[in-house]
Design a protein around this motif. Structure first.
Motif, mmCIF file in Angstrom:
data_model
loop_
_atom_site.group_PDB
_atom_site.id
_atom_site.type_symbol
_atom_site.label_atom_id
_atom_site.label_comp_id
_atom_site.label_asym_id
_atom_site.label_seq_id
_atom_site.Cartn_x
_atom_site.Cartn_y
_atom_site.Cartn_z
ATOM 1 N N VAL A 310 0.840 -1.066 0.058
ATOM 2 C CA VAL A 310 0.457 -0.259 0.024
ATOM 3 C C VAL A 310 1.253 1.491 0.251
ATOM 4 O O VAL A 310 1.657 1.293 0.302
ATOM 5 C CB VAL A 310 -1.167 0.036 1.065
ATOM 6 C CG1 VAL A 310 -1.866 1.667 1.418
ATOM 7 C CG2 VAL A 310 -2.268 -1.172 1.412
ATOM 8 N N LEU A 311 0.374 2.365 -0.781
ATOM 9 C CA LEU A 311 0.819 3.576 -0.568
ATOM 10 C C LEU A 311 0.176 4.148 -1.097
ATOM 11 O O LEU A 311 -0.529 4.727 -2.304
ATOM 12 C CB LEU A 311 1.715 3.796 -1.876
ATOM 13 C CG LEU A 311 3.044 2.994 -2.382
ATOM 14 C CD1 LEU A 311 3.624 2.918 -4.152
ATOM 15 C CD2 LEU A 311 4.456 2.546 -1.363
ATOM 16 N N ASP A 312 -0.387 5.186 0.285
ATOM 17 C CA ASP A 312 -0.851 6.389 0.323
ATOM 18 C C ASP A 312 -0.262 7.615 -0.089
ATOM 19 O O ASP A 312 0.586 8.135 0.878
ATOM 20 C CB ASP A 312 -1.883 6.425 1.751
ATOM 21 C CG ASP A 312 -2.501 5.094 2.173
ATOM 22 O OD1 ASP A 312 -3.540 4.665 0.890
ATOM 23 O OD2 ASP A 312 -2.508 4.304 2.443
ATOM 24 N N VAL A 313 -0.967 8.680 -0.909
ATOM 25 C CA VAL A 313 -0.141 8.935 -1.230
ATOM 26 C C VAL A 313 -0.859 10.640 -1.529
ATOM 27 O O VAL A 313 -2.165 11.048 -1.402
ATOM 28 C CB VAL A 313 0.807 9.151 -2.765
ATOM 29 C CG1 VAL A 313 0.819 10.490 -3.413
ATOM 30 C CG2 VAL A 313 0.799 7.986 -3.211
ATOM 31 N N ASP A 314 -0.098 11.494 -0.828
ATOM 32 C CA ASP A 314 -1.273 12.750 -0.407
ATOM 33 C C ASP A 314 -0.039 14.349 -0.321
ATOM 34 O O ASP A 314 1.135 13.748 -0.771
ATOM 35 C CB ASP A 314 -1.918 13.088 0.626
ATOM 36 C CG ASP A 314 -1.078 12.593 2.021
ATOM 37 O OD1 ASP A 314 -0.241 13.041 1.926
ATOM 38 O OD2 ASP A 314 -1.506 11.796 3.022
ATOM 39 N N ALA A 315 -1.044 15.314 -0.150
ATOM 40 C CA ALA A 315 0.237 16.284 -0.486
ATOM 41 C C ALA A 315 1.233 16.283 0.631
ATOM 42 O O ALA A 315 2.474 17.556 0.869
ATOM 43 C CB ALA A 315 -0.548 17.987 0.371
ATOM 44 N N ASP A 316 1.114 15.767 2.090
ATOM 45 C CA ASP A 316 2.576 15.357 2.552
ATOM 46 C C ASP A 316 3.174 14.516 2.243
ATOM 47 O O ASP A 316 4.376 14.424 3.218
ATOM 48 C CB ASP A 316 1.647 15.303 4.154
ATOM 49 C CG ASP A 316 0.665 16.459 5.055
ATOM 50 O OD1 ASP A 316 1.421 17.774 5.050
ATOM 51 O OD2 ASP A 316 -0.358 16.071 4.926
ATOM 52 N N GLY A 317 3.171 13.869 0.779
ATOM 53 C CA GLY A 317 4.139 12.585 0.676
ATOM 54 C C GLY A 317 3.553 11.130 0.733
ATOM 55 O O GLY A 317 2.397 11.195 0.727
#
Length: 371
Positions: A310-317
């Motif tokens: 799992v790779l959760d991508v958001d504005a923080d990385g």
């Protein structure tokens, strides 16, 4: 801006009804914004064998529609079986996957085509994926004039320290500089065009718990140094440890996922000397024989521990982790519920420790996060 990328290891659909094998895990991959799976064998109606080692028989092209229906968006294809059914096998697999709605990367009509990344945009985030084979055979490699896979050539050196005849040598593995540069240059170019770079590497010694060879660290870390946000490994048909390098996750081997075949267990009445020799070598090299109660799953008993990366991508990385799964008695990978999942999570932590990795593992809902 928030998306989830998931990835699994080897997918082989050569036995039974593939739809039922995906059913337990499909809700997770369908809910992902981008789901990546490794297409291990050619999906083609070609039957002329091109491989020099024990080849893979062809898989039904329409089965890739089942994979796509289970939520997969990208199929990585660079691997040791890429050219087992020759040029037609390579091109048929790409056509079948794309016809089913999946992007592909790692193989092509020539080397330039094999190194074209798969790129998707989800939620305003551009995700690029590259796929490389690190385990040979060289017949699988694409060239400027031959179909096949993108690759990194790995060199093996044997050193007999005390010169006593018959003693086991020390084994060293390392990457050929030119082909490693070929990989890193492709990653650097992709890095300029997308927000997230995932690199899939077909690597690792087969069917053996915990082992990570020297070249695996070299090629994986070179990918991160060149700009990869995550590295996902497969090929060894058993889980490997998870490393955090420069803050980026390296899944050294995601093991088997949907991986069902009758190609590796010879029929007693078969006249295939290659398969009989392979069955004997499997015991000698890897120390196991398949469970006769699972004829379509001829793999190491510990390989039933598996996971969805799992790779959760958001504005923080990017926050990386995995969802523990268990391959059940019907060879279906099943995401585990609370109360069942701890044993698989503990197994992955244990093989990481045994490989010398100092990764920290902690629960975050149904995901084991790594740090």
């Amino acid at each position: 801006m928030s998306i989830r990328i998931t990835a699994v290891g080897d997918i082989v659909m050569q036995y039974g009804d593939p739809e039922r094998y995906f059913a337990p895990s499909a809700p997770i991959t369908r809910a992902s914004d981008v789901a990546i799976g490794h297409i291990e064998v050619p999906h083609t109606t070609e039957t002329a064998i091109s491989a020099l080692t024990v080849p893979s028989p062809p898989a039904e092209p329409s089965y890739l529609q089942v994979m796509a229906a289970a939520g997969y968006d990208i199929g990585t294809i660079a691997g040791n079986h890429s050219f087992d059914l020759g040029t037609r096998g390579v091109l048929d697999t790409i056509a079948a996957a794309r016809g089913a709605g999946m992007e592909t990367t790692g193989t092509g009509a020539n080397l330039a085509a094999a190194m074209v990344p798969a790129i998707l945009e989800r939620g305003g985030v551009r995700v690029g994926v590259l796929s490389f084979n690190c385990v040979g055979p060289r017949e699988s490699w694409a060239t400027s004039k031959k179909a096949g896979c993108a690759f990194v050539k790995v060199i093996t050196h044997y050193d007999l320290d005390d010169l006593n005849p018959g003693n086991p040598p020390q084994i060293y593995t390392f990457c050929d500089r030119r082909s490693l540069e070929q990989m890193t240059q492709a990653i650097e170019a992709l890095r300029r065009d997308v927000d997230v770079v995932v690199v899939a590497l077909h690597k690792g010694y087969g069917h053996t718990p915990a082992r990570i060879d020297d070249y695996e660290f070299e090629v994986s870390r070179a990918a991160v140094d060149a700009g990869a946000d995550a590295v996902i490994g497969h090929h060894s048909h058993i889980m490997r440890g998870i490393e955090l390098y420069r803050g980026k996750p390296i899944f050294h081997g995601l093991g088997n996922f949907v991986c069902v075949t009758d190609a590796l267990t010879p029929d007693p009445d078969s006249d295939s000397e290659e398969l009989k020799a392979w069955a004997q070598r499997r015991v000698e090299m890897y120390g196991f024989s398949p469970d006769p109660a699972m004829p379509g799953y001829p793999f190491h008993p510990e390989s039933r521990n598996t996971a969805i990366a799992v790779l959760d991508v958001d504005a923080d990385g990017i926050r990386a982790g995995f969802i523990p799964c268990w391959i059940d008695d019907d060879a279906c990978p099943v995401p585990l519920a609370e109360g069942e999942r701890d044993s698989v999570a503990a197994y992955i932590e244990d093989i990481s420790r045994r490989a010398g990795l100092e990764t920290t593992f902690s629960w975050d809902g149904d995901v084991v996060r790594i740090s």
